[in-house]
Structure formats: C-alpha cells, structure tokens
Design an enzyme around this catalytic site. Structure first.
Site, PDB file in Angstrom:
ATOM      1  N   ASP A 135       0.448  27.580  14.699  1.00 23.17           N
ATOM      2  CA  ASP A 135      -0.030  27.835  13.346  1.00 23.17           C
ATOM      3  C   ASP A 135       0.264  29.284  12.978  1.00 23.17           C
ATOM      4  O   ASP A 135      -0.091  30.201  13.720  1.00 23.17           O
ATOM      5  CB  ASP A 135      -1.523  27.546  13.243  1.00 23.17           C
ATOM      6  CG  ASP A 135      -1.946  27.280  11.811  1.00 23.17           C
ATOM      7  OD1 ASP A 135      -1.073  27.060  10.952  1.00 23.17           O
ATOM      8  OD2 ASP A 135      -3.164  27.271  11.552  1.00 23.17           O
ATOM      9  N   TYR A 137       0.368  32.429   9.821  1.00 22.65           N
ATOM     10  CA  TYR A 137      -0.654  33.126   9.030  1.00 22.65           C
ATOM     11  C   TYR A 137       0.091  33.710   7.836  1.00 22.65           C
ATOM     12  O   TYR A 137      -0.149  34.838   7.437  1.00 22.65           O
ATOM     13  CB  TYR A 137      -1.236  34.235   9.938  1.00 22.65           C
ATOM     14  CG  TYR A 137      -2.528  34.880   9.526  1.00 22.65           C
ATOM     15  CD1 TYR A 137      -3.646  34.125   9.193  1.00 22.65           C
ATOM     16  CD2 TYR A 137      -2.640  36.279   9.515  1.00 22.65           C
ATOM     17  CE1 TYR A 137      -4.834  34.749   8.865  1.00 22.65           C
ATOM     18  CE2 TYR A 137      -3.834  36.900   9.182  1.00 22.65           C
ATOM     19  CZ  TYR A 137      -4.939  36.127   8.853  1.00 22.65           C
ATOM     20  OH  TYR A 137      -6.126  36.733   8.531  1.00 22.65           O
ATOM     21  N   HIS A 142      -4.247  34.947   1.441  1.00 18.35           N
ATOM     22  CA  HIS A 142      -5.338  34.598   2.349  1.00 18.35           C
ATOM     23  C   HIS A 142      -5.573  35.719   3.357  1.00 18.35           C
ATOM     24  O   HIS A 142      -6.717  36.139   3.583  1.00 18.35           O
ATOM     25  CB  HIS A 142      -5.013  33.286   3.076  1.00 18.35           C
ATOM     26  CG  HIS A 142      -5.913  33.004   4.249  1.00 18.35           C
ATOM     27  ND1 HIS A 142      -7.215  32.581   4.119  1.00 18.35           N
ATOM     28  CD2 HIS A 142      -5.688  33.095   5.598  1.00 18.35           C
ATOM     29  CE1 HIS A 142      -7.760  32.412   5.324  1.00 18.35           C
ATOM     30  NE2 HIS A 142      -6.849  32.723   6.239  1.00 18.35           N
ATOM     31  N   GLU A 210      -9.426  24.721   5.917  1.00 20.28           N
ATOM     32  CA  GLU A 210      -8.308  25.622   5.621  1.00 20.28           C
ATOM     33  C   GLU A 210      -7.169  24.793   5.048  1.00 20.28           C
ATOM     34  O   GLU A 210      -6.673  23.866   5.689  1.00 20.28           O
ATOM     35  CB  GLU A 210      -7.824  26.356   6.889  1.00 20.28           C
ATOM     36  CG  GLU A 210      -8.741  27.493   7.309  1.00 20.28           C
ATOM     37  CD  GLU A 210      -8.116  28.410   8.359  1.00 20.28           C
ATOM     38  OE1 GLU A 210      -7.131  28.001   8.998  1.00 20.28           O
ATOM     39  OE2 GLU A 210      -8.622  29.535   8.525  1.00 20.28           O
ATOM     40  N   GLU A 212      -3.535  24.110   4.243  1.00 20.55           N
ATOM     41  CA  GLU A 212      -2.230  24.539   4.761  1.00 20.55           C
ATOM     42  C   GLU A 212      -1.188  23.462   4.480  1.00 20.55           C
ATOM     43  O   GLU A 212      -1.523  22.317   4.158  1.00 20.55           O
ATOM     44  CB  GLU A 212      -2.285  24.758   6.286  1.00 20.55           C
ATOM     45  CG  GLU A 212      -3.362  25.718   6.745  1.00 20.55           C
ATOM     46  CD  GLU A 212      -3.147  26.223   8.169  1.00 20.55           C
ATOM     47  OE1 GLU A 212      -2.017  26.100   8.682  1.00 20.55           O
ATOM     48  OE2 GLU A 212      -4.114  26.733   8.751  1.00 20.55           O
ATOM     49  N   ASP A 244      -6.885  22.744   8.607  1.00 21.95           N
ATOM     50  CA  ASP A 244      -7.165  23.325   9.920  1.00 21.95           C
ATOM     51  C   ASP A 244      -8.625  23.758   9.963  1.00 21.95           C
ATOM     52  O   ASP A 244      -8.960  24.939   9.868  1.00 21.95           O
ATOM     53  CB  ASP A 244      -6.223  24.520  10.163  1.00 21.95           C
ATOM     54  CG  ASP A 244      -6.220  24.949  11.625  1.00 21.95           C
ATOM     55  OD1 ASP A 244      -6.400  24.080  12.496  1.00 21.95           O
ATOM     56  OD2 ASP A 244      -6.017  26.144  11.886  1.00 21.95           O
ATOM     57  N   ARG A 248     -16.355  29.316  11.493  1.00 22.44           N
ATOM     58  CA  ARG A 248     -16.199  30.774  11.339  1.00 22.44           C
ATOM     59  C   ARG A 248     -17.127  31.577  12.228  1.00 22.44           C
ATOM     60  O   ARG A 248     -16.764  32.670  12.678  1.00 22.44           O
ATOM     61  CB  ARG A 248     -16.455  31.171   9.875  1.00 22.44           C
ATOM     62  CG  ARG A 248     -15.595  30.466   8.855  1.00 22.44           C
ATOM     63  CD  ARG A 248     -14.137  30.855   8.985  1.00 22.44           C
ATOM     64  NE  ARG A 248     -13.314  30.182   7.978  1.00 22.44           N
ATOM     65  CZ  ARG A 248     -11.984  30.166   8.028  1.00 22.44           C
ATOM     66  NH1 ARG A 248     -11.330  30.768   9.012  1.00 22.44           N
ATOM     67  NH2 ARG A 248     -11.298  29.538   7.121  1.00 22.44           N
ATOM     68  N   GLN A 251     -15.791  31.381  15.745  1.00 21.50           N
ATOM     69  CA  GLN A 251     -14.543  32.153  15.760  1.00 21.50           C
ATOM     70  C   GLN A 251     -14.811  33.662  15.869  1.00 21.50           C
ATOM     71  O   GLN A 251     -14.145  34.369  16.640  1.00 21.50           O
ATOM     72  CB  GLN A 251     -13.758  31.841  14.487  1.00 21.50           C
ATOM     73  CG  GLN A 251     -12.382  32.476  14.409  1.00 21.50           C
ATOM     74  CD  GLN A 251     -11.636  32.050  13.133  1.00 21.50           C
ATOM     75  OE1 GLN A 251     -12.095  31.192  12.399  1.00 21.50           O
ATOM     76  NE2 GLN A 251     -10.484  32.648  12.890  1.00 21.50           N
ATOM     77  N   THR A 268      -7.893  19.205  13.624  1.00 27.45           N
ATOM     78  CA  THR A 268      -6.960  19.634  12.580  1.00 27.45           C
ATOM     79  C   THR A 268      -6.424  18.354  11.954  1.00 27.45           C
ATOM     80  O   THR A 268      -5.820  17.538  12.642  1.00 27.45           O
ATOM     81  CB  THR A 268      -5.795  20.450  13.184  1.00 27.45           C
ATOM     82  OG1 THR A 268      -6.318  21.583  13.880  1.00 27.45           O
ATOM     83  CG2 THR A 268      -4.822  20.914  12.109  1.00 27.45           C
ATOM     84  N   THR A 369      -3.359  29.400   6.136  1.00 25.20           N
ATOM     85  CA  THR A 369      -4.100  29.056   4.929  1.00 25.20           C
ATOM     86  C   THR A 369      -3.393  29.598   3.688  1.00 25.20           C
ATOM     87  O   THR A 369      -2.923  30.743   3.680  1.00 25.20           O
ATOM     88  CB  THR A 369      -5.526  29.619   5.005  1.00 25.20           C
ATOM     89  OG1 THR A 369      -6.110  29.169   6.218  1.00 25.20           O
ATOM     90  CG2 THR A 369      -6.367  29.159   3.828  1.00 25.20           C
ATOM     91  N   GLU A 383     -13.199  32.539   1.890  1.00 24.38           N
ATOM     92  CA  GLU A 383     -12.733  33.423   0.814  1.00 24.38           C
ATOM     93  C   GLU A 383     -13.492  33.192  -0.487  1.00 24.38           C
ATOM     94  O   GLU A 383     -13.953  34.131  -1.121  1.00 24.38           O
ATOM     95  CB  GLU A 383     -11.243  33.183   0.556  1.00 24.38           C
ATOM     96  CG  GLU A 383     -10.334  33.563   1.709  1.00 24.38           C
ATOM     97  CD  GLU A 383      -8.963  32.943   1.544  1.00 24.38           C
ATOM     98  OE1 GLU A 383      -8.142  33.486   0.806  1.00 24.38           O
ATOM     99  OE2 GLU A 383      -8.728  31.883   2.153  1.00 24.38           O
TER     100      GLU A 383
END
Lengths: 435, 435
Positions: A135, A137, A142, A210, A212, A244, A248, A251, A268, A369, A383
């Site tokens: 994955d 970024y 984002h 997320e 994507e 995904d 949070r 994480q 996912t 994302t 966000e």
C-alpha cells in the site's frame, strides 16, 4: 451500445467490461465472468458449453476461464491478451456484433451463459489469489491533512514525501471482497499520555475507513530486475476501489518505528470487478503538482504526463440497524476524484522494484488514501472530523460520526457516468467486536 | 542412534528430522524429503515406490509427499500429524527400528529413497509456498543497540517496545532459499543533511545482513478470530534460520513514516530445512527479561515461562573472490543464541492475530535480528561496526568490513551439538549491482 440493456450512466457499460469471479446458488463453483450493466456473462459457460471464443483463434488459452477459480492465469497472459479478449467481448456484446449467432441471436447460448446479477443471486468472490499486498501513500492531500493533524502545517509532509512514492507492505491474507462484514478490532491503546505510557486492551474507539484505488499485477518480474516507469503499465492487469479499514487508536501506539501492523491487518475490502487498464485509458489526466523544484530522479520520470485517472469517487455511510444497504437512505459524506495522487501506479511499480523486488501475478498495489482539499472531499473520517473532534453530520438524520459505530455500512463507489467506466461499489459493515 | 552414519554434533541427527524440498539432476521434480546427517530421505519415493508409510495406518494422507512440490499440505495437517510422521521416521531410521525390512535391511528401497546430499548433488528449493511474511523486532538487545546508535541510550527503546512484540509486514515474493545470490540493490540515498534533503540514486553503500530465526505457520486461523497465546504453538509447523538482508542507507531515507520497504524487499534468505516444533522442545529456555514493572496484557501472558529456544547461532563471512564457500577459510564474526528474544513466537502469533488477522498455512514469521550484548555476539554489521564507523577485522586476513562488499559470502549457521538439533546453514553471496 450493447444489445443488452445498460442503465444510463452505469459504470459497467460496454466501454468497461470488467472481470470478476462469480458463483450462483445453482452453480456454486467460483468461475470467471464479465459484467455489463446488471447482467453477467459467465465466461466458463461461454468458453466451454457455448464455444464462445471460436471466433477468436488468436486466443488459444480460453481454458483460463474454464479450469480456474481466480483470474490469475488470465492476468498472467499479459496486456496484449487482455486487450484482445476485452475487445472481442465488446464485439460479442455490441448491438451490431459481427457474430450475431454466437450470443445475441442465440437464446440457448444466452440461457447457458447470461445471468442477471440480482435475479440469479450472483455472488462475488475475491477476483485474484493475492500473493503480496503493498500500500502506497500517494494521496498528497491526505498525507498533508494527516501531517497537519499530528505535526502541524510546517512539517506536514516528511522530507522524503515528494521524492519517492512512500509505501509499505500490507497483509494479503486479510484482503476481502466487498460485502464481507468486518468485526470491530480489539487491541492495545494508550488512554493517557502522562508518565510511562501504559496500554489498555480495548475495542478500537477510532475505527475508520480509507478510500483508495488499487491495481492488480498481471505480468510478474524477476528478483533483481527493475521495472522501467514507461513500461510499468504492461505489468498491470486492472484496478479496483478499496477500503483499507484502519483502527487509528491502535495504529498510533503500535506504528513506531516499523509502521502500521495489526491496526490495518484485520481487513481490507476491495470491489469485486476488476476494471482492465485499457478501459481506464480515456480517463487519463495529470497528477497533483509537486511542491519542490528538485526534479524527480530519472527512474521516476514518466513520459506520459497524464499518468493518473479521473474517476469520481464517492463515500456513503448508512447504519445497518436503521436502514438497509442502499444508496437511497444512505448519506453521502465525501466526493472526490482518483486523480488526487502525486504519483502514478507506473511510478509506484518502478519504485517498488527499484532495489530488485520481484512482482508476481495477483499482487495488489494500493494508492493510499485519496482526499481532495476540503472537508467534503476527504477519504477518511480521521481527516473529515479532525481526529474525531469535529463530528460529521449524516444529512438531516440527527446522527453524526466522529469514527465508525457498530452497524455502520460504508459504501465506496467509483463511477464515471460520462465514460461508462467505473469500479462499482465496495461495501462493508462494521460488526460489534467479537462477532 | 541411526543406522545411517551421522557426523558427531551434526545438527541433523535422528533427534531432528527436518523437512525440505529437494530435486536432483536425475529427477528435477521438486519433492519433499527429510535430512539425516549428510543423507536425504526422498519422501516421494519412500511414500510411493517403497510404500514406506505402510506401517503407519493412522497417516492416511501420505499423498501429501507424492503430489506436492511444497510442504504446505503436510504443514496444514496440524501438529499431531507432524508429530506422528516425525516419530515414525525416527523409528524407521533408528538403529533398532521395529521395521527393519522397510529400509534398513532393504537395499532396493534404500536405492530408491536414500540420497547423499553431496554425491547425489541434491538441490534445495523453497520449502513452502509463502503467503504472507511478517517480521518482528523481538531481539531486545538488537533493538537497544540500534536505538542507542540513532536516539541515544536514554531513548533507545521506544515506549511501546516492552508492551507488545513490534512487527511489520515484509515482502513474501523476495524470500529466497539459501544459496540464492543477491545483487547489491540500488536506490535513493541522502548524501548530506544540509538544507532540503536531496536524494541521489546510487548503489547501496551500507548493505548488511540480519541474523534471525523464523517460523512457518502450519494450521491457519480465520478472519476475525484471535489465536490464544497458550494454543499458538499448535499453529506452528517448524522453524528456519533467516538472513533479512538490509540496505541501511536506503532504509534511513525511506522508512518514515510507514517503515522499511524497498530497503529490505530485494531479498530475504532462509535455510532450506524446516525443523519441526517438536524437535525444538528440548531446547526451551527463558526469554530476556522485561525492564518495566508494568505486567503484560493478559493476551500476551504465556503459561510456559520457557518460551524461547537456546540454539547457538553463528555468523561467518568469506569473500567469494578469494575463497570458496566453506567454514574453513571463512571468518567467524559473531556467536550468539536464539534465546536473545523478549517475546516468544507464541506471543508473536497471539499479537499478530489480536485484531483478527487471519493466518494461512505457509505464512512466515521472523523473530527480528538476534544479538547478544557484546560486539562478538551481534546479529548485524550495523551494530558490530557502529553504523560502519568501527570496522570489523576478518581474522588475520588483513581484511576488514564496515558493511558488505561485492563477493562477500555470509553464512548463518544454527546448530546445537549437544542435542543434535539445529537449522543448518543459510548462505548468500553479494553480487555486484545489476548482475
């Protein structure tokens, strides 16, 4: 135009012809198929009982639709074969098909091969056997939005961000097909920041989606070889829209110094129909602009400046306890475009292989994302809600969200009415922890 | 004691019986086998032409050795079957075997099934089809040594380090079998730290090895389910010794914020023989001590305090340009034990699945780099040489190393003379970039 009815602005028009793996209550063996409108052409039956590839003598490998439960073998044949087969199927399904007796005017073949996705209760499976899932970024807005939240506006983007497509290895075994329900994860979370940090074992209170897009690798590459950025497109099979899911709070505690791990590897979700790279060609556009004047290193310099795709991406939220999954009754919380990327998938593959990492058929590569600039165009609740502090109202329902609640259904939809090409939907419902 | 000759202190004594995948010039089809001393028992031939499992009626699945090119199907049968088969093969190979006519006193069966690894030019293959590869960071001394180098002694270990086994997703497609040669990777590296950081595209100048051990998953688990720490051993198949090659200069630039990516995904080498979990039982010992008084969360509290294995691990370095791969002539640069871990593999699996990540047969789980305390016991050049600043002398050869040079051969050896159980060797040679 197809001789089969396709609703106006449908993402599965004859310009698309996405590939997937289906089963039905009357034939539970997973098998390849293509979608057109609400119809599905069973490629196993088409190749086998209807001898449907008889008019395509250059495609001698039609057993890839008969003997296989995934699209891997078809994908491994390479982009020229994908092109040949897709264009042939467009001809077969076209209103002025050169082969009317094959399917259009052949009720028996239609009965053997054509399904209605709703009436025939078509079930979708994971389209590919996924070896590795990586994955990136590459959604610059984002990365910036998240950077502002955690490091402030001045240091929002890390020093490496504009020089290489930042990415990480994800977990392939937890990639699931749209419709799979996702239990709320439990894990280690820091509840306060005073003194020595002591984690608690709790249900995630910051469960997020997320938005994507992701590409499947068709042709593989060898250990020690690098894929050139201008030839990388030949290694790609097709694309899907992807959620995904991320916890949070888990994480934030686990990700130093090696990156996200259990906070993302619980699930996912991907849309079930793979849109071939050729179908996306008319949607090419320019990526986001880099903020630095330092040029990219040559291995990342792509000849085609229109290196990304402009596909509208929409996020809907509903709650399963209150309303059934459906666009009507769900709340649109975000609208953006898949063009909000700083790097293209060709650049991602060129970087992924620059030290010699081998690609294999079926590998999945995510964009990261995708967000626009304003709150209505962001690809995650993190966000939109500024890490849960500014709740998002769900229309006039009286409901609002900081993060996802049990029973919430997230629908990601990628469609392009004008071109008749899109990913369709990626749907997932949050189950209570332990369910 | 076996009726086959086993050199003294050999790691493949009758107490071990490791499983692997072999081929030979006279039969190039990869097939399962076990090793004993310098001999190899071809399990395909043993099961098929010699009807070797006829005395084990409870093992009805011996076709897993006949039809398969990897150990995955055997591994998927679960630990009770692995135990049954290993103990049966120990009986067959024992000097006082209850089945003398099966192999010991049967020259025809011996001719069909027994190979000498050197004389018959036995080639080893990857033992498993690896779905996902995850690498942990459980070598506390290593984490501390690296932390001191980059953050100083006070902040050497991150706040989460002692509360959970830190890990990340690695790249499965670049896992290769011992003997595979590794081209020096090229990539983005920062040459100076002044002003805006501008990367250059160069050959890695800080190529390193990492000494690890790793476990293969036998039994899988479902999405959404957690593997309990005290039952996790039942999910493991066996172990290998592993070299997780790393390009430190590429890693330093790319790894913020999502972890190592192209700096490790160019190659990870593993030893070819999988030592089953039962063979490791006599080597159990206590892990390293935690420095915090805060107890582990219950899901990581293991009943068996002897949760890791004490196996001597030795690192040798030679240069292929000067001397052939062999222990004589190579230089021993490190000696440590696989017990230098803060978390056990059972704790790693419990944590890996705590949010619901599914395990699949063939998944590979690495320990992270294993180091002792002093310079002579470290598992990477990064640590031994303090990031290249204090070169390591290679005996009295006049050669020294900061990081690896082209032609260097790294041999990791894991053996336990006393118990007659070990991993054998994991060998890799560095080729010049682009070769």
């Amino acid at each position: 135009m197809s001789w089969l009815p396709v609703p106006p602005d449908h993402y599965f028009s004859i310009n698309n012809i996405p590939f997937g793996i289906i089963s039905t209550p009357s034939n539970t063996t997973p098998r390849p198929a293509v979608a057109i409108g609400e119809h599905v052409l069973d490629l196993h039956a088409f190749a086998d009982s209807a001898n449907g590839f008889s008019q395509l003598p250059d495609f001698a490998q039609s057993e890839v639709f008969v003997s296989e439960r995934t699209l891997n073998r078809f994908a491994s044949l390479g982009r020229p074969i994908h092109r040949l087969v897709r264009e042939y199927l467009q001809e077969v399904l076209s209103i002025d098909t050169p082969y009317p007796g094959l399917l259009r005017d052949n009720p028996e073949a239609q009965k053997a091969c054509l399904l209605n996705s709703v009436e025939d209760d078509v079930r979708m499976h994971l389209p590919m056997d996924i070896g590795d899932y990586s994955d990136f970024y590459a959604g610059k807005n984002h990365a910036f939005n998240v950077g502002v939240l955690f490091r402030g506006r001045e240091n929002a983007l890390q020093p490496n961000y504009e020089h290489l497509p930042v990415g990480y290895h994800g977990r392939a075994s937890s990639v699931v097909v749209s419709g799979t329900r996702v239990p709320r994860p439990r894990g280690q979370v820091i509840k306060s920041g005073d003194g020595e940090k002591v984690p608690a074992f709790v249900e995630s209170g910051k469960l997020d989606f997320e938005l994507e897009i992701a590409a499947f690798v068709g042709r593989g590459s060898d250990l020690g070889s690098c894929v050139g950025v201008d030839e990388a497109g030949e290694y790609l099979f097709g694309m899907v829209i992807m959620n995904d899911w991320s916890a949070r709070d888990i994480q934030a505690w686990e990700y130093v110094p090696l990156g996200p791990f259990t906070s993302k590897s619980f699930a996912t979700s991907i849309s079930p129909w793979v849109v071939l790279m050729d179908a996306l060609e008319p949607l090419r556009t320019r990526p986001l602009e880099r903020g630095t004047k330092v040029p990219l290193l040559p291995y990342l310099q792509e000849s085609n400046s229109e290196s990304v795709y402009d596909i509208p991406l929409t996020t809907f939220l509903a709650n399963q306890k209150k309303k059934h999954i459906a666009h009507s009754g769900t709340h649109k919380i975000s609208q953006t475009s898949s063009s909000n990327l700083l790097f293209s998938f060709s650049q991602m593959l060129a970087h992924h292989t620059i030290t010699g990492c081998p690609l294999q058929t079926g590998d999945l590569v995510g964009s990261g994302t995708i967000s626009g600039i304003d709150t209505q165009s962001m690809g995650s609740l993190l966000e939109m809600t500024q890490n849960g502090t500014r709740k998002v109202l769900l229309g006039d329902s009286g409901e609002s969200r900081g993060f996802l609640e049990d029973g919430d259904v997230v629908v990601l939809a990628g469609g392009c009415g004008k071109a008749g090409v899109g990913f369709g939907e990626c749907v997932g419902e949050i189950l209570p922890a332990g369910k």
